[in-house]
Design an enzyme around this catalytic site. Structure first.
Site, PDB file in Angstrom:
ATOM      1  CG  HIS A  36      -1.882  -1.256   1.301  1.00 39.82           C
ATOM      2  ND1 HIS A  36      -3.030  -1.184   0.787  1.00 39.82           N
ATOM      3  CD2 HIS A  36      -1.723  -2.249   1.923  1.00 39.82           C
ATOM      4  CE1 HIS A  36      -3.589  -2.208   0.956  1.00 39.82           C
ATOM      5  NE2 HIS A  36      -2.765  -3.085   1.870  1.00 39.82           N
ATOM      6  CB  THR A  94      -5.185   8.251   6.040  1.00 35.41           C
ATOM      7  OG1 THR A  94      -4.020   7.544   5.869  1.00 35.41           O
ATOM      8  CG2 THR A  94      -4.992   9.452   6.894  1.00 35.41           C
ATOM      9  CB  THR A  95      -4.529   2.859   5.788  1.00 29.73           C
ATOM     10  OG1 THR A  95      -3.956   2.314   7.042  1.00 29.73           O
ATOM     11  CG2 THR A  95      -3.806   3.857   4.959  1.00 29.73           C
ATOM     12  CG  HIS A 147       3.552   5.361   5.522  1.00 31.38           C
ATOM     13  ND1 HIS A 147       3.417   5.539   7.165  1.00 31.38           N
ATOM     14  CD2 HIS A 147       2.191   5.884   5.078  1.00 31.38           C
ATOM     15  CE1 HIS A 147       2.195   6.300   7.256  1.00 31.38           C
ATOM     16  NE2 HIS A 147       1.483   6.712   6.125  1.00 31.38           N
ATOM     17  CG  HIS A 198       1.258  10.329   6.934  1.00 35.38           C
ATOM     18  ND1 HIS A 198       0.337   9.616   6.400  1.00 35.38           N
ATOM     19  CD2 HIS A 198       1.187  11.687   6.724  1.00 35.38           C
ATOM     20  CE1 HIS A 198      -0.755  10.414   5.851  1.00 35.38           C
ATOM     21  NE2 HIS A 198       0.027  11.668   5.995  1.00 35.38           N
TER      22      HIS A 198
HETATM   23  N1  LIG Z   1      -1.574   6.757   6.809  1.00 29.76           N
HETATM   24  S1  LIG Z   1      -1.216   6.696   8.455  1.00 29.76           S
HETATM   25  O1  LIG Z   1      -0.362   7.422   8.827  1.00 29.76           O
HETATM   26  O2  LIG Z   1      -2.540   6.866   9.264  1.00 29.76           O
HETATM   27  C1  LIG Z   1      -0.872   5.273   8.649  1.00 29.76           C
HETATM   28  C2  LIG Z   1      -0.423   4.396   9.888  1.00 29.76           C
HETATM   29  C3  LIG Z   1      -0.032   3.138  10.017  1.00 29.76           C
HETATM   30  C4  LIG Z   1       0.562   2.799  11.097  1.00 29.76           C
HETATM   31  C5  LIG Z   1       1.896   2.211  11.145  1.00 29.76           C
HETATM   32  C6  LIG Z   1       2.413   1.701  12.390  1.00 29.76           C
HETATM   33  C7  LIG Z   1       1.589   1.778  13.576  1.00 29.76           C
HETATM   34  C8  LIG Z   1       0.286   2.276  13.624  1.00 29.76           C
HETATM   35  C9  LIG Z   1      -0.377   2.820  12.410  1.00 29.76           C
HETATM   36  C10 LIG Z   1       0.042   2.313   8.904  1.00 29.76           C
HETATM   37  C11 LIG Z   1      -0.500   2.859   7.714  1.00 29.76           C
HETATM   38  C12 LIG Z   1      -0.273   1.823   6.434  1.00 29.76           C
HETATM   39  C13 LIG Z   1      -0.011   2.415   5.280  1.00 29.76           C
HETATM   40  C14 LIG Z   1      -0.092   1.599   4.273  1.00 29.76           C
HETATM   41  C15 LIG Z   1      -0.471   0.222   4.425  1.00 29.76           C
HETATM   42  C16 LIG Z   1      -0.680  -0.083   5.605  1.00 29.76           C
HETATM   43  C17 LIG Z   1      -0.668   0.686   6.680  1.00 29.76           C
HETATM   44  C18 LIG Z   1      -1.053   4.068   7.627  1.00 29.76           C
HETATM   45 ZN   LIG Z   2      -0.066   7.785   6.025  1.00 30.13          ZN
END
Ligand SMILES: NS(=O)(=O)c1cc(-c2ccccc2)cc(-c2ccccc2)c1
Ligand SMILES: [Zn+2]
Length: 263
Positions: free
Chosen positions: A66, A198-199, A91, A117
């Site tokens: 993703h 946001t995911t 990411h 982020h």
């Molecule tokens: N866009 S975000 O910042 O809200 C976000 C946070 C976290 C996240 C990461 C670690 C702990 C907790 C939350 C993971 C993602 C994510 C993005 C792509 C695919 C899957 C998950 C995205």
């Molecule tokens: Zn993000």
């Protein structure tokens, strides 16, 4: 969990079926509109610790299907909030080669080319990220808006390895570098509001800090980000390009966005 995508039958309008919070309140991203803003004199400059990593440290650069993410060492943290928020990963979200707009947050409806982020969790209250991810005071994410312009040497520190993680679940080790250099110069000017991941699963657990000032990357760097990756595995017969991985702005409802700056 179940599969989810940014378009098609598993796209964002379908997320609430498997992830109920995605249809709930306090969702992110939002359109940061001038009418919603309120100056808050108590908002201090963001203070970060141990972001300047040595090249002797290895970071894991990965394609999770993703996004492209970099794992971060737990010595990195935010020290200016009421609790210590320890870094977990960073990411990106981006557009595509045909649509150079892919940020999640928009400012007065302007969508930037991409958004970074940096995800942190409240390590004063929770032992690890998994325990923090669904708590209302669990996460703090630093958001950086990215525009196409000047070449960015800091982004190049990981972009130069991106062809090693073209496919889902591929990972490479990259030398540490100064993560502070990925952020804008001014850490004292930012938007602040309570929101969510946001995911999926879209937990309303994020204290959002979106910096007022954007950073730039060159068009060549943007194209590397937007055209190098696939959300499918290397062995899959039909490669699925990874781009347009941004959620659209959600209803702000009665949420006020606090700002740390006056004009
Ligand atoms: N866009 S975000 O910042 O809200 C976000 C946070 C976290 C996240 C990461 C670690 C702990 C907790 C939350 C993971 C993602 C994510 C993005 C792509 C695919 C899957 C998950 C995205
Ligand atoms: Zn993000």
């Amino acid at each position: 969990g179940a599969k989810w995508t940014y378009s098609g039958p598993e796209g964002e309008h379908h997320w609430p079926k498997h992830y109920p919070y995605c249809g709930g309140a306090f969702q992110s991203p939002i359109n940061i509109q001038s009418e919603l803003l309120r100056f808050d004199p108590t908002l201090r400059p963001i203070e970060i610790q141990n972001y300047n990593l040595s090249p002797n440290e290895q970071l894991t650069l990965g394609n999770n299907g993703h996004s492209v993410q970099i794992s971060l060492p737990s010595k990195m943290h935010i020290s200016s909030l009421h609790h210590r928020y320890t870094a977990a990963q960073l990411h990106f979200h981006w557009g595509s080669s045909s649509r150079q707009a892919g940020s999640e947050h928009t400012v007065n409806s302007k969508q930037y080319a991409a958004e970074m982020h940096v995800v942190h969790f409240n390590s004063d209250k929770y032992p690890n990220m998994s325990m923090a991810v669904d708590k209302s005071d669990g996460l703090a994410v630093l958001g950086v808006l990215v525009e196409v312009g000047e070449f960015n040497p800091a982004f190049e520190q990981f972009l130069k390895f991106i062809n090693g993680i073209k496919y889902r679940d591929q990972r490479v080790q990259v030398p540490g570098f100064n993560i502070r250099a990925l952020l804008p110069a001014r850490l004292d000017e930012y938007y602040r509001y309570d929101g969510s991941l946001t995911t999926p699963p879209c937990y309303p657990s994020v204290l959002w800090t979106v910096f007022r000032n954007h950073v730039t990357i060159s068009r060549k760097q943007f194209l590397a980000l937007a055209t190098s990756l696939y959300s499918s595995h290397a062995q899959d017969s039909a490669p699925v390009p990874l781009n347009g991985n941004y959620r659209k702005p959600q209803l702000a409802d009665s949420r006020i966005v606090l700002v740390s700056f006056k004009e």
